[in-house]
Design an enzyme around this catalytic site. Structure first.
Site, PDB file in Angstrom:
ATOM      1  N   ASP A 305      52.454  48.690  41.743  1.00 51.47           N
ATOM      2  CA  ASP A 305      52.694  47.719  40.838  1.00 51.47           C
ATOM      3  C   ASP A 305      52.452  48.296  39.121  1.00 51.47           C
ATOM      4  O   ASP A 305      51.953  49.541  39.032  1.00 51.47           O
ATOM      5  CB  ASP A 305      52.687  46.470  41.297  1.00 51.47           C
ATOM      6  N   THR A 307      51.643  45.986  36.904  1.00 54.44           N
ATOM      7  CA  THR A 307      50.662  44.954  36.324  1.00 54.44           C
ATOM      8  C   THR A 307      49.560  45.011  37.507  1.00 54.44           C
ATOM      9  O   THR A 307      49.687  44.586  38.706  1.00 54.44           O
ATOM     10  CB  THR A 307      50.910  43.403  36.368  1.00 54.44           C
ATOM     11  N   ASP A 542      48.585  43.217  44.608  1.00 59.04           N
ATOM     12  CA  ASP A 542      47.554  42.250  43.816  1.00 59.04           C
ATOM     13  C   ASP A 542      47.715  40.937  43.799  1.00 59.04           C
ATOM     14  O   ASP A 542      47.182  40.234  43.442  1.00 59.04           O
ATOM     15  CB  ASP A 542      46.940  42.188  41.954  1.00 59.04           C
TER      16      ASP A 542
END
Length: 794
Positions: A305, A307, A542
């Site tokens: 990802d 971020t 996350d």
């Protein structure tokens, strides 16, 4: 498992919760998380194995046959292996358990009217617990206030978000995708739904194993099935047919069976995996699934990802760009109302809330939490109307062209762009009317690229691991950030909203590196498309939007700073949330599996020789030529000791192909060389009527020479350490055959037997390299045929 909702005995107010006295009168949940085998189970597992039982039976047979104690040396080796295995696995378990406690998240509960955090094992029935986006529901309960959007796939098998409102029952194991709510807990600890599932999973004998462990299980099953009939027939051959006497018959049979047993292979594998978990734990990496270590060694595609992986998890508001005639005071009031005094559900809300945190005085009547599928959140205020904040494309729909220039000017810089808009109507997910949207402003968010991101991605490029960036943000923003992070091919990007069919996904993963505006289900499909093309995929995540893709991947890796659900699902958890640790993690997986494959080659040479020679002996009428002590000492010096040292060596090549097929391919030349040379030796014995004892010495010498040649091949490329290991084993064998010959009953024999030994030992290298050459030629031919078949039209 069957489940029935538990009805609470009394209603507990969500703002008051239990009092401390009431909580003390109820039993605490206790620890119910399954962290693997207990230390007692580890000891019993290592002691009471099938092969240890076989060794004991063989030792009893030697005692009955009045053999020497030296022939029972395999018992000492088995005992040492068992002790080492127990110590290493217990050390690894303690380290992993300690990290598990570090990674454990507290539960927010209301007691005595105050919101506080307690460890999961201290919650009690009727506690009021508060859950928000990213949390895993830790107990069964009833929603008392707020609204939760849950992923209940653990219960229903369906990954669709399910809304749970006041009065609805929820079950442990569900994941909060959006929203915030307070829940009265009705079943905690071992009584909860998830605890029951965990217990069932622990008792399930068909739990998922890695390709390597499945291969070893099959090998052990085949050997275990073959041991009994081969042993009985061989003893019958030697005792009743050849009439060798009880002692010689027992020693020959036991030697053959000891040679067939890969006694140290499974143990070495378990030790190496446990040692790897221990090493990773010292680097603050929690290994929750041992199988992932092998998966890491085979990974050739890493999905990340943006971020929290490429960039730091925290963002900040860089700019606010007005799109309407409303003044800055009005925009500030809207954002203060949306985010001021509201607990943030994600990093974006946290960043905006840090800047717009004042009380607007507006009265909120409805709130729609952010969803990874809709990519917007909303709130309705009395006398003010409804407002939306989220991805411009998802809010404006076909009207996005009106504002494309403004948006593109910021995305080209790598900034994240959100739209703030008023909405004339009731904002219902999936039913927005784009004509009722009135854009107010663009919120520009910025996040810093991680300091070591470039070095990390450069490492993966050097190692042949390609990277795919899969994000919910605008693909142009993600592409710019990926380019700044040095990800090869990041200039190629695609908007996932354009992907519809399986062919679209297949083509996209072949040609594209960056994927933007991806929903959670699309992330899963992208990972599945990569796997369908033969790739081994690791997925880092996350947030709750990564859960489906993490489940689909071969190895899932979570940042401890992210959502609780991601950490609980992941195979590996980076406790310091540092993506720069990934190269070391992948390298460790490769080192372990490569070295296990090296060691497995050594073990299987002996097993192939003993199994095939035992079967051939049934037809030739020749006795098994070796004693147990010969196999024990030669195996120790050409297999056991060197494999232990080689298992700790650095070896960072990516693992390819099937484990068992590759190991057998490398082991067969040595095993077949042994069989050929020993059969020639036995033929000499039969033709020239040579005594049996010196022939045993000749056969032992053949096994030692072939063992050293196989070890030579396994040690390539030679470094100083491998040279030292190989030389030390050679010296050890020379000492055994010269200084300790009488101890191991390796007599020099007559001139005839010495000439036979010299002839066979000189012939053995030629036979070994000839057989190996034939296997190499066959492998190349098979590869060409396979390539030709792939090119032919179907």
């Amino acid at each position: 498992m069957e489940y029935k909702d538990t009805i609470p005995e009394q209603f507990i107010h969500p703002d008051e919760g239990l009092t401390s006295d009431q909580a003390a009168q109820r039993p605490a949940a206790g620890t119910v998380k399954n962290t693997g085998k207990t230390e007692k189970e580890i000891i019993l597992t290592h002691c009471f194995t099938f092969f240890n039982l076989v060794f004991v039976i063989l030792a009893v047979m030697l005692v009955i046959g009045r053999s020497t104690v030296m022939n029972m040396g395999f018992l000492l080796v088995a005992a040492i292996n068992t002790v080492i295995g127990i110590i290493q696995e217990i050390r690894a378990k303690r380290a992993v358990d300690a990290l598990t406690l570090v990674a454990e998240r507290p539960v927010k509960i209301v007691r005595d009217g105050k919101l506080q955090e307690v460890p999961p094992e201290q919650i009690v029935r009727d506690d009021i617990a508060e859950f928000a986006q990213g949390d895993t529901i830790c107990a069964d309960g009833i929603v008392r206030s707020g609204e939760l959007w849950l992923d209940e796939s653990l219960i229903t098998g369906e990954a669709d978000a399910v809304a749970r409102e006041e009065g609805d029952s929820i079950r442990s194991g569900s994941v909060v995708l959006a929203g915030r709510g307070r829940v009265q807990l009705t079943a905690v600890g071992a009584e909860s739904f998830a605890a029951g599932l965990s217990q069932e999973a622990k008792q399930n004998p068909k739990a998922r194993k890695s390709e390597m462990m499945r291969s070893l299980d099959r090998l052990i099953l085949v050997v275990g099935i073959a041991l009994v009939p081969v042993g009985l027939i061989l003893f019958h051959q030697e005792y009743f047919v050849l009439q060798l006497g009880l002692r010689d018959s027992v020693e020959g049979t036991v030697a053959a069976l000891v040679g067939m047993i890969p006694e140290g292979l499974y143990l070495l594998t378990s030790i190496a995996m446990a040692a790897s978990a221990l090493k990773l734990s010292k680097n603050k990496v929690l290994v929750q699934d041992m199988n992932c270590i092998e998966s890491l060694a085979r990974v050739d595609v890493l999905c990340v990802d943006k971020t929290g992986t490429i960039t730091e998890p925290d963002m900040e508001v860089e700019n606010l760009v007005p799109l309407s005639g409303d003044g800055p005071e009005y925009l500030e009031a809207v954002l203060n109302a949306m985010y001021g005094g509201v607990e943030p559900d994600n990093a974006t809300a946290r960043a905006i809330g840090e800047l717009f945190c004042e009380d607007s005085g507006w009265v909120e009547t409805k709130r729609v939490p952010f969803s990874p599928d809709t990519k917007w959140s909303a709130a309705v205020f009395e006398n003010q109307g409804a407002f939306l904040v989220g991805a411009p494309e998802f809010i404006l729909g076909s009207r996005i062209g009106e504002y494309r220039t403004d948006i593109d000017s910021w995305t080209a810089k790598g900034s994240r762009v959100l739209l703030v808009a008023a909405y004339d109507g009731d904002p219902i997910p999936g039913e927005l009317d784009e004509s009722a949207v009135m854009p107010l402003a663009l919120v520009i968010l910025a996040s810093r690229i991680r300091e070591q991101a470039k070095d990390t991605f450069a490492y993966f490029a050097e190692q042949g691991v390609s990277v795919r960036v899969i994000s919910g943000d605008d693909p142009r923003t993600v592409s710019q950030i990926a380019l700044r992070a040095g990800i090869p091919g990041a200039e190629s990007y695609v908007d996932a909203t354009a992907l519809e069919t399986d062919d679209d996904y297949a083509q996209a993963v072949r040609e594209t590196v960056v994927f933007g505006r991806v929903t959670p289900e699309q992330k899963r499909k992208l990972v599945a498309a990569l796997q369908a093309q033969g790739h081994t995929v690791a997925m880092t995540g996350d947030g709750v939007n990564d859960l489906l893709a993490m489940k689909q991947s071969d190895c899932s890796i979570a940042m401890a700073s992210g959502a609780q659900a991601a950490s609980q699902l992941a195979s590996l958890v980076l406790l310091e949330s540092d993506f720069a640790a990934m190269p070391g993690i992948v390298a460790e997986g490769r080192r372990v599996i490569n070295n296990i494959q090296r060691a497995a080659t050594l073990f299987l040479v002996k097993n192939i020789f003993s199994l095939f020679l035992s079967v051939i002996s049934l037809f030739t009428g020749w006795p098994y030529p070796l004693q147990p002590m010969h196999l024990t000492v030669i195996s120790a010096l050409t297999i056991g000791i060197p494999s232990f040292f080689l298992a700790m060596e650095p070896n960072y090549d990516r693992v390819k192909g099937h484990f068992l097929r590759g190991v057998l391919r490398r082991a067969f030349p040595g095993g077949l060389t042994n069989i050929f040379a020993v059969l020639v030796c036995q033929a000499f014995m039969d033709v020239f009527e040579l005594p049996a004892d010196p022939i045993a010495t000749v056969c032992a010498g053949i096994l030692a020479v072939v063992g050293m040649m196989v070890l030579f091949q396994v040690c390539k490329p030679f470094g100083l350490f491998r040279k030292a290991v190989w030389t030390a084993m050679l010296v050890g064998l020379v000492v055994v055959f010269t200084c300790l010959g009488e101890v191991f009953e390796l007599g020099a024999g007559t001139i005839q037997t010495k000439l036979v030994m010299l002839t066979l030992l000189l012939m053995t290298p030629t036979v070994f390299f000839t057989i190996q050459g034939l296997f190499d030629w066959g492998e190349r031919l098979y590869g060409k045929l396979l390539e030709k078949l792939k090119k032919e039209p179907r």
